[in-house]
Design an enzyme around this catalytic site. Structure first.
Site, PDB file in Angstrom:
ATOM      1  N   GLU A 132      -6.913   1.594   8.586  1.00 29.00           N
ATOM      2  CA  GLU A 132      -5.595   1.342   8.687  1.00 29.00           C
ATOM      3  C   GLU A 132      -5.068   1.197   7.053  1.00 29.00           C
ATOM      4  OE1 GLU A 132      -3.811   1.699  11.117  1.00 29.00           O
ATOM      5  OE2 GLU A 132      -4.840   1.642  13.095  1.00 29.00           O
ATOM      6  N   CYS A 184       3.521  -1.412   5.482  1.00 27.77           N
ATOM      7  CA  CYS A 184       2.552  -0.109   5.286  1.00 27.77           C
ATOM      8  C   CYS A 184       3.771   0.861   5.933  1.00 27.77           C
ATOM      9  CB  CYS A 184       1.407  -0.202   6.353  1.00 27.77           C
ATOM     10  SG  CYS A 184       1.717  -0.663   7.847  1.00 27.77           S
TER      11      CYS A 184
HETATM   12  P1  NAD Z   1      -6.000  -4.351  -0.556  1.00 29.52           P
HETATM   13  O1  NAD Z   1      -6.608  -3.037  -0.423  1.00 29.52           O
HETATM   14  O2  NAD Z   1      -5.765  -4.783  -2.023  1.00 29.52           O
HETATM   15  O3  NAD Z   1      -6.808  -5.173   0.264  1.00 29.52           O
HETATM   16  C1  NAD Z   1      -7.014  -5.483   1.617  1.00 29.52           C
HETATM   17  C2  NAD Z   1      -8.151  -6.256   2.134  1.00 29.52           C
HETATM   18  O4  NAD Z   1      -9.323  -5.769   1.525  1.00 29.52           O
HETATM   19  C3  NAD Z   1      -8.097  -7.577   1.564  1.00 29.52           C
HETATM   20  O5  NAD Z   1      -8.477  -8.605   2.307  1.00 29.52           O
HETATM   21  C4  NAD Z   1      -8.923  -7.751   0.308  1.00 29.52           C
HETATM   22  O6  NAD Z   1      -9.391  -8.919  -0.012  1.00 29.52           O
HETATM   23  C5  NAD Z   1      -9.898  -6.693   0.733  1.00 29.52           C
HETATM   24  N1  NAD Z   1     -10.785  -6.116  -0.305  1.00 29.52           N
HETATM   25  C6  NAD Z   1     -10.600  -6.122  -1.677  1.00 29.52           C
HETATM   26  N2  NAD Z   1     -11.548  -5.432  -2.058  1.00 29.52           N
HETATM   27  C7  NAD Z   1     -12.497  -5.098  -1.272  1.00 29.52           C
HETATM   28  C8  NAD Z   1     -13.594  -4.322  -1.250  1.00 29.52           C
HETATM   29  N3  NAD Z   1     -14.208  -3.891  -2.158  1.00 29.52           N
HETATM   30  N4  NAD Z   1     -14.393  -4.142   0.194  1.00 29.52           N
HETATM   31  C9  NAD Z   1     -13.776  -4.806   1.146  1.00 29.52           C
HETATM   32  N5  NAD Z   1     -12.540  -5.380   1.092  1.00 29.52           N
HETATM   33  C10 NAD Z   1     -11.919  -5.602   0.030  1.00 29.52           C
HETATM   34  O7  NAD Z   1      -4.593  -4.366   0.041  1.00 29.52           O
HETATM   35  P2  NAD Z   1      -3.392  -5.343   0.062  1.00 29.52           P
HETATM   36  O8  NAD Z   1      -2.946  -5.335  -1.330  1.00 29.52           O
HETATM   37  O9  NAD Z   1      -4.078  -6.761   0.709  1.00 29.52           O
HETATM   38  O10 NAD Z   1      -2.426  -4.751   1.168  1.00 29.52           O
HETATM   39  C11 NAD Z   1      -1.171  -3.656   0.979  1.00 29.52           C
HETATM   40  C12 NAD Z   1      -1.922  -2.322   1.424  1.00 29.52           C
HETATM   41  O11 NAD Z   1      -2.350  -2.499   2.868  1.00 29.52           O
HETATM   42  C13 NAD Z   1      -0.803  -1.355   1.368  1.00 29.52           C
HETATM   43  O12 NAD Z   1      -1.423  -0.227   1.044  1.00 29.52           O
HETATM   44  C14 NAD Z   1      -0.404  -1.137   2.976  1.00 29.52           C
HETATM   45  O13 NAD Z   1       0.086   0.103   3.072  1.00 29.52           O
HETATM   46  C15 NAD Z   1      -1.633  -1.377   3.462  1.00 29.52           C
HETATM   47  N6  NAD Z   1      -1.524  -1.864   5.001  1.00 29.52           N
HETATM   48  C16 NAD Z   1      -1.793  -0.922   5.951  1.00 29.52           C
HETATM   49  C17 NAD Z   1      -1.593  -1.044   7.308  1.00 29.52           C
HETATM   50  C18 NAD Z   1      -1.743  -0.160   8.267  1.00 29.52           C
HETATM   51  O14 NAD Z   1      -1.853  -0.641   9.384  1.00 29.52           O
HETATM   52  N7  NAD Z   1      -1.834   1.083   7.814  1.00 29.52           N
HETATM   53  C19 NAD Z   1      -1.189  -2.617   7.626  1.00 29.52           C
HETATM   54  C20 NAD Z   1      -0.695  -3.226   6.549  1.00 29.52           C
HETATM   55  C21 NAD Z   1      -1.217  -3.022   5.209  1.00 29.52           C
END
Ligand code: NAD
Length: 520
Positions: free
Chosen positions: A271, A305
């Site tokens: 997602e 998102c």
């Molecule tokens: P992010 O990608 O920075 O982090 C998401 C999660 O991944 C966090 O828990 C983070 O700690 C973890 N993470 C970081 N590096 C990682 C790695 N190398 N391997 C595995 N996990 C890792 O995103 P964010 O800034 O927390 O959130 C915003 C983003 O999330 C936006 O792009 C938004 O559109 C997206 N989002 C999508 C949905 C959806 O349902 N499509 C819903 C909510 C947010």
């Protein structure tokens, strides 16, 4: 800020209601890990930058122990009949009802959502719990007519085992519950790695739900492993003991996760980011369109998102619709979400403020004109907070690099169109494919938007904005958004492994496709 409830009074009340302290453990493996001598992650409020708590994080050994315990819980939980599992999820939903206010306000303190949105987040957990209770009696398999005499052919659905859930900061508990309640009602056990920015909400939620399990004499089902910046997430992605990993986050991190899970041939639900557009046609109800676009583009300070990031506006509406939108952007309340007049709270951190400024700079370089906004805001009494002015930019080519990117901040690109085919081409020219909307009362326009040549997104809305999905539908998006589906409809099937069963109850051994194989 007259009549604004004080930050500290809210914080003290919320911490007391939820049993939180300023030194907490971020690893729950059936018990909370002792914080002694552990590295810690600090959580700050984006409202004023104030330190909220330090969270102790576990290491690889702690994680291994957690996984062992999770699998041992699975042995017990997966044998509980599904409707009985549903009863447990119902009790969890009921318990969450008691915590709507305190958990909702914790979301406000920790990620800066307005209280009504914070409570909405908890309400979403309750809604999905209700959905999961119903689902517990509807985990149907299909029966298929067998081509062989005296044979029965059918499908059944088993749990995967232990399911990993990695979530983003912007939905600090609702997205976990979409995964956790559906996965657990099917018989799975869940390991959650939240974003470090929203670790407090994750800890409080984990406490509330596991208390209910304790009271039912059940083993822990909802495990938690906070990390400081990706190490736990990387571990989970590569771990064969997690047959399914559900990841919510940015496209960049999602790509990395998908590659790791793919390498071990695991399953993932992705997602990822969106770059959502609303098309406003001359046949729209302009009042609905204005409110729909403004809510879609500004709610949660554009940190959804599903936030509307592109407005595809018919050329004839530039002189009428656009000035009204500029006015809404100029007057909307920006500030502490604890102020009832505020609709747009802070960004999550300083990095997000930097991305906002950088995106506007890049847009201007590419020929964009700022109609309103483009300012970092220093608000009295909220000096450490991360506030920016909601920004409208016009004049950019729809396929310019910055428009194709998801900047997680309140920037809306206004793009003009002449005919509907052009609007669809603009709409679909970005790499992401999450949410989309058209505002129009013209049946032909609406049906074209919903047809195969229209929106290429996972979510398509008519006369309502791109943001604000209901849990009853399957949620997710196409292209770079990752293709995953969560929440309602038949999204539950991703949390189960399908088994096709063939039973021969006859006295012969006929083979499929008429094949014969006589060994004597
Ligand atoms: P992010 O990608 O920075 O982090 C998401 C999660 O991944 C966090 O828990 C983070 O700690 C973890 N993470 C970081 N590096 C990682 C790695 N190398 N391997 C595995 N996990 C890792 O995103 P964010 O800034 O927390 O959130 C915003 C983003 O999330 C936006 O792009 C938004 O559109 C997206 N989002 C999508 C949905 C959806 O349902 N499509 C819903 C909510 C947010």
């Amino acid at each position: 800020m007259a009549n604004v409830p004080g930050f500290h009074a809210v914080k003290d009340q919320v911490f007391a209601d939820l049993g939180l302290y300023q030194q907490l453990s971020g690893l729950y493996d059936g018990q909370w890990l002792s914080g002694e001598g552990r590295p810690r992650v600090a959580v700050h409020s984006p409202i004023n930058g104030e330190w909220l708590a330090d969270i102790a994080v576990g290491d690889e050994n702690d994680y291994d122990r957690l996984l062992e315990r999770a699998w041992s819980s699975f042995e017990e939980w997966s044998l509980v009949p599904a409707p009985k599992r549903g009863e447990v999820i119902r009790a969890i939903g009921d318990r969450l009802r008691e915590y709507v206010d305190s958990l909702g306000l914790l979301v406000t303190l920790e990620v800066g959502k307005t209280p009504v949105e914070g409570k909405g987040e908890v309400q979403e957990m309750i809604d999905i719990a209700d959905f999961a209770v119903g689902l517990s009696r509807q985990l149907y398999g299909m029966t298929i007519a067998s081509e062989r005499r005296h044979h029965r052919l059918y499908e059944q659905w088993h749990p995967h085992g232990v399911v990993g859930v990695i979530t983003a900061f912007n939905f600090p508990c609702a997205v976990w519950s979409w995964n956790a309640f559906i996965a657990s009602v099917i018989g799975n056990v869940v390991v959650w790695k939240p974003a470090p920015e929203s670790a407090l909400t994750a800890i409080a939620t984990t406490n509330v739900v596991n208390d209910v399990l304790d009271e039912h004499g059940l083993p822990p089902l909802f495990f938690l492993a906070v990390d400081g910046g990706g190490e736990m997430g990387r571990r989970m992605s590569a771990d064969r003991r997690l047959p399914l990993l559900s990841f919510t986050g940015s496209v960049g991190t999602g790509r990395e996760v998908a590659a790791r899970v793919g390498k071990r041939l695991g399953r993932s639900i992705l997602e990822l980011g969106g770059n959502n557009a609303a098309i406003v046609t001359p046949d729209a109800d302009m009042e609905i369109a204005l409110r729909g676009v403004a809510f879609g583009a500004l709610a949660t300070a554009a940190q959804r998102c599903t936030t509307t990031r592109r407005l595809i506006l018919h050329e004839s509406l530039f002189d009428s619709f656009l000035p009204r939108l500029v006015e809404a952007y100029t007057t909307v309340g920006v500030g502490s979400p604890l102020d009832p007049d505020v609709l747009v709270g802070p960004l999550i951190n300083k990095r997000a403020v930097e991305s906002y400024a950088a995106a506007i700079g890049q847009a201007e370089k590419a020929g964009g004109r700022v109609l309103v906004g483009n300012a970092r805001l220093e608000l009295a009494g909220l000096e450490g907070g991360n506030y920016v002015a909601p920004t409208l930019i016009e004049g950019l080519p729809p396929d310019s690099a910055i428009v194709a990117e998801e900047t997680f901040a309140p920037i809306l690109y206004v793009l003009g169109y002449g005919d509907l085919d052009e609007a669809f081409a603009i709409h679909n020219c970005v790499p992401q494919g999450l949410s989309s909307a058209i505002f129009s009362n013209n049946l032909r326009e609406v049906e074209a938007f919903l047809s195969v040549v229209g929106s290429d997104c996972g979510l398509a809305s008519v006369n309502t904005g791109t943001a604000g999905a209901e849990i009853g539908g399957a949620f997710g998006g196409e292209k770079d958004t990752g293709g995953g589906r969560e929440s309602g409809s038949d999204a539950w099937k991703a949390y189960a492994r399908r088994q096709t069963v063939t039973v021969n109850y006859g006295v012969e051994l006929p083979l499929a496709q008429g094949v014969t194989f006589d060994v004597n």
